[in-house]
Scaffold this active site. Structure first.
Site, PDB file in Angstrom:
ATOM      1  N   ASP A   1       6.515  12.635  11.023  1.00  0.00           N
ATOM      2  CA  ASP A   1       7.256  13.282  12.129  1.00  0.00           C
ATOM      3  C   ASP A   1       7.817  14.191  12.640  1.00  0.00           C
ATOM      4  O   ASP A   1       8.190  15.196  11.125  1.00  0.00           O
ATOM      5  CB  ASP A   1       8.365  12.560  12.081  1.00  0.00           C
ATOM      6  CG  ASP A   1       9.421  12.295  13.659  1.00  0.00           C
ATOM      7  OD1 ASP A   1       8.730  12.735  14.249  1.00  0.00           O
ATOM      8  OD2 ASP A   1       9.969  11.834  13.484  1.00  0.00           O
TER       9      ASP A   1
ATOM     10  N   SER B   1       6.873  13.402  18.403  1.00  0.00           N
ATOM     11  CA  SER B   1       7.342  11.786  17.733  1.00  0.00           C
ATOM     12  C   SER B   1       7.312  11.328  19.022  1.00  0.00           C
ATOM     13  O   SER B   1       6.038  10.634  19.650  1.00  0.00           O
ATOM     14  CB  SER B   1       8.686  12.110  17.903  1.00  0.00           C
ATOM     15  OG  SER B   1       9.059  10.804  17.207  1.00  0.00           O
TER      16      SER B   1
END
Length: 564
Positions: A412, A270
């Site tokens: 993610d 991320s």
């Protein structure tokens, strides 16, 4: 027509009896159809030949009559009655409408298109879609092997620098097009050949860059710059990544080296994937990376509540995903493997989570291929754009839409692995087998001190709501300190450093308020002061030069590969 009969034995009397006696067999039908096609080919040949002479349409009709008589001897079930009817109608039309042919047109002999209308009465099918007519070319293993040998032989025979560079690029293209050829390339001595070229042309930057890309595709990693493998791991956390930039600034100040020179492998998830690509792949300074990071955050996370809520209902993403992808594609315009053109570029991997399989699994976007016969515990690939890797790794649920590449749907990586340090260690062991780990630096994006009052109050609750259960499971899945505890126990003392500042207030991933950023910086400064000795120890490890013994070992290893 005697010539016609002599040139085609199937038109003799014996041949006709053969057809009439065996008309029921499938092989006879196929043979008859072949004869019909051959007959018309012969007529076309005769047409071309007699065009050279002055003739009338009587010869044309004679040929058609001969063909019709032949078809009458064959069982109509073999080819269909419409064939004879078509030929007869063509002949009758030509006979009744025969007109004198002018002298200037006699050389243009015109035959009726009987063959093209044989299947005219069959039902017309619908147009076939274009995608059904596109056939995927399948290349045999033998062809790929032959092409591999040709490419390597051309590279070995190249003499001039320009020719060698061209042949190395051919090898790179071949490996990209046929990844399965890697084992043949390695077996035929490509690594040995490339090492010789690299050593001989050490001053040619273009050749060095091309060789570096070829090595990355083959899974051959150059020797590490220090005493052992040096790894950087960065957690996810949204705009709290500002903390990481401040801590990296401290390491650069103490070591006197930029980040991309301190580490052999950078792994992020991320926010960590974004920062890792900025400072590792694009090699921005920390000031430049901080500015880019703030600009991206301010453009994306500035949105009205009404629009965000409507987006969340319609597309399951609160923020503008299309704008996010546009900003990323403008910032990163290379493929992962092409980043190796820069010989100082470290190895890099970004972690995402594949959510459309039977179980959620981590996926690694690498700027390198794994060595031949080496298998990672994690899915992954290198045939991606850098922005795609960042986009997939940062596709936080409810923040942005999920990201689809091929038949995989990515979200993610933090929902599964918010602390990718263990993954980074695993990948490093695959890239540099037998090389010890010198230093592992893991950066978190902030934590808060547990509130003892809240902890005590939880013990008095006998049951929890579904909401509390969900968030408890989510917090457990995204926990970063569990991985830290495991690695601190497993890795040798003095090799592993974890930096994760305590925050005055835990901020959301999309917080962009100026006062909040200032508070993050203050928290980072306080943390740096309290851990000055720990940062100094890590910086010493990262700036330590390779010893003579290690240099000799690497030199001997290259010699074994070159002259094996």
């Amino acid at each position: 027509m005697e010539y016609l009969c002599r040139s085609r034995p199937c038109f003799t009397a014996a041949g006709r009896r053969y057809f009439s006696e065996s008309s029921g067999s499938d092989s006879l039908k196929m043979h008859t159809k072949t004869v019909i096609l051959t007959q018309w080919k012969l007529i076309n040949y005769l047409k071309t030949y007699f065009n050279k002479f002055t003739i009338d349409t009587g010869f044309e009709n004679a040929l058609n009559r001969e063909f019709a008589q032949f078809l009458q001897k064959v069982d109509p079930k073999t080819y269909g009655k419409h064939v004879i009817e078509q030929v007869k109608s063509t002949i009758s039309i030509n006979d009744s409408n025969a007109k004198p042919v002018p002298q200037q047109e006699k050389n243009a002999l015109s035959f009726p298109n009987v063959f093209g209308n044989i299947f005219k009465d069959e039902p017309k099918s619908e147009p076939i879609p274009k995608w059904k007519t596109l056939k995927t070319s399948v290349v045999s293993r033998e062809s790929i092997s032959s092409r591999t040998s040709q490419v390597l032989n051309s590279l070995a025979l190249a003499e001039s620098d320009a020719s060698k560079l061209l042949k190395i690029e051919d090898l790179i293209s071949h490996l990209k097009q046929y990844p399965e050829s890697k084992h043949n390339v390695v077996k035929e001595g490509a690594v040995r050949l490339l090492l010789r070229i690299k050593k001989k042309h050490a001053s040619n930057e273009d050749i060095q860059s091309a060789v570096n890309v070829a090595f990355a595709l083959l899974g051959h990693a150059n020797a590490v710059a220090g005493q052992g493998i040096r790894i950087l791991s960065i957690d996810g956390g949204g705009t709290r990544g500002v903390l990481v930039i401040e801590m990296l600034r401290k390491l650069e100040e103490l070591s006197g080296k930029p980040v991309y020179e301190m580490f052999d492998l950078i792994c992020g998830v991320s926010t960590g994937a974004i920062l890792g690509s900025l400072i590792g792949l694009k090699q921005h300074t920390l000031d430049e990376a901080a500015e880019i990071y703030k600009n991206l955050s301010s453009q994306i996370f500035t949105q009205s509540t009404l629009k965000g809520t409507s987006n969340l209902v319609l597309s399951h993403s609160y923020y503008d995903t299309e704008l996010w992808e546009k900003l990323l594609s403008e910032q990163w315009d290379k493929t992962l493997i092409e980043t190796n053109r820069n010989v100082k570029c470290p190895k890099y991997c970004a972690v995402s989570a594949v959510v459309n399989q039977s179980r959620i699994s981590a996926y690694l976007f690498r700027n390198y291929a794994l060595p031949w016969r080496v298998q990672s515990q994690y899915l992954g690939g290198y045939d991606h754009q850098v922005w795609e890797a960042v986009r997939a790794s940062s596709a936080a649920p409810t923040y942005f839409e999920e990201f689809k590449i091929g038949n995989m749907i990515h979200q993610d990586g933090g929902i599964l692995v918010n602390n990718p340090t263990a993954i980074a260690v695993h990948e490093a062991k695959l890239l540099w087998p037998g090389t010890p780990i010198e230093c592992v630096v893991s950066f978190g994006t902030g934590r808060t001190v547990p509130n003892p009052i809240e902890t005590t109050s939880l013990t008095s609750i006998s049951n929890t709501s579904w909401k509390n259960k969900f968030f408890a499971i989510l917090n457990s899945a995204t926990d970063t300190e569990g991985v830290h505890t495991m690695l601190s126990d497993l890795l040798p003392e003095g090799k592993y450093y974890r930096f994760n500042p305590y925050l005055t207030e835990m901020l959301s991933m999309s917080e962009i308020g100026p006062e909040k950023f200032e508070q993050l910086k203050k928290d980072a400064i306080m943390y740096l002061r309290r851990n000055e000795d720990k940062f100094q120890d890590a910086a010493n490890k990262l700036s330590k030069e390779k010893g003579m013994t290690r240099k000799c070992e690497d030199w001997m290893k290259d010699l074994r590969l070159i002259y094996a």
